[in-house]
Write an enzyme that holds these catalytic residues in place. Sequence first.
Site, PDB file in Angstrom:
ATOM      1  N   GLY A  12      -4.341 -12.126   3.880  1.00 40.01           N
ATOM      2  CA  GLY A  12      -3.541 -13.010   2.967  1.00 40.01           C
ATOM      3  C   GLY A  12      -3.557 -13.441   1.560  1.00 40.01           C
ATOM      4  N   SER A  13      -4.591 -12.816   0.945  1.00 38.24           N
ATOM      5  CA  SER A  13      -5.199 -13.621  -0.350  1.00 38.24           C
ATOM      6  C   SER A  13      -3.868 -13.028  -1.450  1.00 38.24           C
ATOM      7  CB  SER A  13      -6.812 -12.897  -0.886  1.00 38.24           C
ATOM      8  OG  SER A  13      -6.397 -11.394  -0.921  1.00 38.24           O
ATOM      9  N   ASN A  14      -3.065 -11.863  -0.861  1.00 35.43           N
ATOM     10  CA  ASN A  14      -2.718 -10.822  -2.072  1.00 35.43           C
ATOM     11  C   ASN A  14      -1.088 -11.501  -1.889  1.00 35.43           C
ATOM     12  OD1 ASN A  14      -3.478  -8.072  -3.408  1.00 35.43           O
ATOM     13  ND2 ASN A  14      -4.505  -8.350  -0.838  1.00 35.43           N
ATOM     14  N   LEU A  85       0.213  -3.798   7.520  1.00 37.50           N
ATOM     15  CA  LEU A  85      -0.462  -2.184   8.218  1.00 37.50           C
ATOM     16  C   LEU A  85       1.007  -1.579   9.416  1.00 37.50           C
ATOM     17  CD1 LEU A  85      -4.146  -4.241   8.720  1.00 37.50           C
ATOM     18  CD2 LEU A  85      -3.263  -2.807   7.127  1.00 37.50           C
ATOM     19  N   ILE A  88       7.478   0.417   7.436  1.00 33.61           N
ATOM     20  CA  ILE A  88       8.296   0.429   7.242  1.00 33.61           C
ATOM     21  C   ILE A  88       9.230   0.696   8.548  1.00 33.61           C
ATOM     22  CG2 ILE A  88       9.870  -0.442   5.497  1.00 33.61           C
ATOM     23  CD1 ILE A  88       7.633  -2.578   6.029  1.00 33.61           C
ATOM     24  N   ASN A 102       4.483  -1.657  -1.950  1.00 33.12           N
ATOM     25  CA  ASN A 102       3.277  -1.756  -0.944  1.00 33.12           C
ATOM     26  C   ASN A 102       2.067  -1.548  -1.798  1.00 33.12           C
ATOM     27  OD1 ASN A 102       1.518  -1.924   1.348  1.00 33.12           O
ATOM     28  ND2 ASN A 102       1.196   0.282   1.210  1.00 33.12           N
ATOM     29  N   HIS A 104      -2.287  -0.726  -1.562  1.00 34.12           N
ATOM     30  CA  HIS A 104      -2.632   0.160  -1.121  1.00 34.12           C
ATOM     31  C   HIS A 104      -3.979  -0.091  -1.634  1.00 34.12           C
ATOM     32  CE1 HIS A 104      -4.055   3.075   2.118  1.00 34.12           C
ATOM     33  NE2 HIS A 104      -4.660   3.316   1.274  1.00 34.12           N
ATOM     34  N   ASP A 145       2.028   4.514   3.215  1.00 41.74           N
ATOM     35  CA  ASP A 145       1.392   5.058   1.958  1.00 41.74           C
ATOM     36  C   ASP A 145       1.977   6.270   0.986  1.00 41.74           C
ATOM     37  OD1 ASP A 145      -0.168   3.078   1.981  1.00 41.74           O
ATOM     38  OD2 ASP A 145      -1.816   4.351   3.900  1.00 41.74           O
ATOM     39  N   GLU A 174      -6.255  -6.011  -7.071  1.00 36.19           N
ATOM     40  CA  GLU A 174      -5.030  -6.941  -6.569  1.00 36.19           C
ATOM     41  C   GLU A 174      -5.372  -8.477  -7.207  1.00 36.19           C
ATOM     42  OE1 GLU A 174      -5.799  -4.452  -2.597  1.00 36.19           O
ATOM     43  OE2 GLU A 174      -5.974  -6.678  -2.416  1.00 36.19           O
TER      44      GLU A 174
HETATM   45  C1  GAR Z   1      -5.296  -5.563   0.245  1.00 34.11           C
HETATM   46  O1  GAR Z   1      -6.735  -5.340   0.199  1.00 34.11           O
HETATM   47  C2  GAR Z   1      -4.694  -4.720   0.818  1.00 34.11           C
HETATM   48  O2  GAR Z   1      -4.554  -3.600  -0.472  1.00 34.11           O
HETATM   49  C3  GAR Z   1      -4.572  -3.761   1.792  1.00 34.11           C
HETATM   50  O3  GAR Z   1      -5.555  -4.712   2.687  1.00 34.11           O
HETATM   51  C4  GAR Z   1      -6.103  -6.118   2.445  1.00 34.11           C
HETATM   52  C5  GAR Z   1      -4.883  -7.505   2.344  1.00 34.11           C
HETATM   53  O4  GAR Z   1      -5.868  -8.189   2.086  1.00 34.11           O
HETATM   54  N1  GAR Z   1      -3.965  -2.662   2.600  1.00 34.11           N
HETATM   55  C6  GAR Z   1      -3.898  -2.008   3.217  1.00 34.11           C
HETATM   56  O5  GAR Z   1      -4.987  -1.504   3.490  1.00 34.11           O
HETATM   57  C7  GAR Z   1      -2.502  -1.846   3.500  1.00 34.11           C
HETATM   58  N2  GAR Z   1      -2.132  -0.258   3.989  1.00 34.11           N
HETATM   59  P1  GAR Z   1      -5.125  -9.435   1.759  1.00 34.11           P
HETATM   60  O6  GAR Z   1      -4.964  -9.866   3.225  1.00 34.11           O
HETATM   61  O7  GAR Z   1      -7.181 -10.286   1.547  1.00 34.11           O
HETATM   62  O8  GAR Z   1      -3.998  -9.707   1.173  1.00 34.11           O
END
Ligand code: GAR
Length: 195
Positions: A12-14, A85, A88, A102, A104, A145, A174
Amino acid sequence: MTRIAVFASGNGSNAENLIRNLTCGKVVLLLCNKPGAYVLRRARQLNVPTLIFSREELENPDSRNSLSKTLQNNKIDFIILAGFLWKIPEHLIRLWPGKILNIHPALLPQYGGPGMYGDRVHRTVIQNAEKESGITIHVVDPLYDHGQIIFQAKCPVTGSDTPETLAAKIHDLEQLHFPKVADRYISQTLKAPAV
Ligand code: GAR
């Protein structure tokens, strides 16, 4: 006020970055498919209501607690996938056309699709001796994607990179770009005349 729902599956950092830094609206709901995911703790600490849902609730609009009803009841304007993941389903894309984003962790259209997420992406990029990787932010369409790319940023991949060091570079990109790019897209979409 523009009401935004964020979907996340793990750390969940994003999601936290969006909750803290979006200015075009407010994250009013954090939706997660994994009980116990760290993102739930982050959202609660930031006073964002959370909801855990099942695959049935995501995929079946007629299920009792279907996600489409929850999102509609919460008057959600935009949906942002931040480390989510599951694919949708089309009925959600029809309800929020051009309004689901999204992120990626690679330069799509390369290194996307089912099974390509998180560290698996970075491992494959390194195995293929790519010289660069990066992030892609795109509009969600019915394919995994896929969908209109609205932003990419690149970073170099060197011979000494490991999946962990590459993940750190991607994480920095990100953190730097996601809220700003989402803000810009949402503001422009709201200003565009309805067709
Ligand atoms: C992130 O790097 C995001 O780009 C990726 O999962 C990570 C989640 O990190 N997303 C995918 O791979 C989607 N196909 P986070 O939970 O720390 O935000």
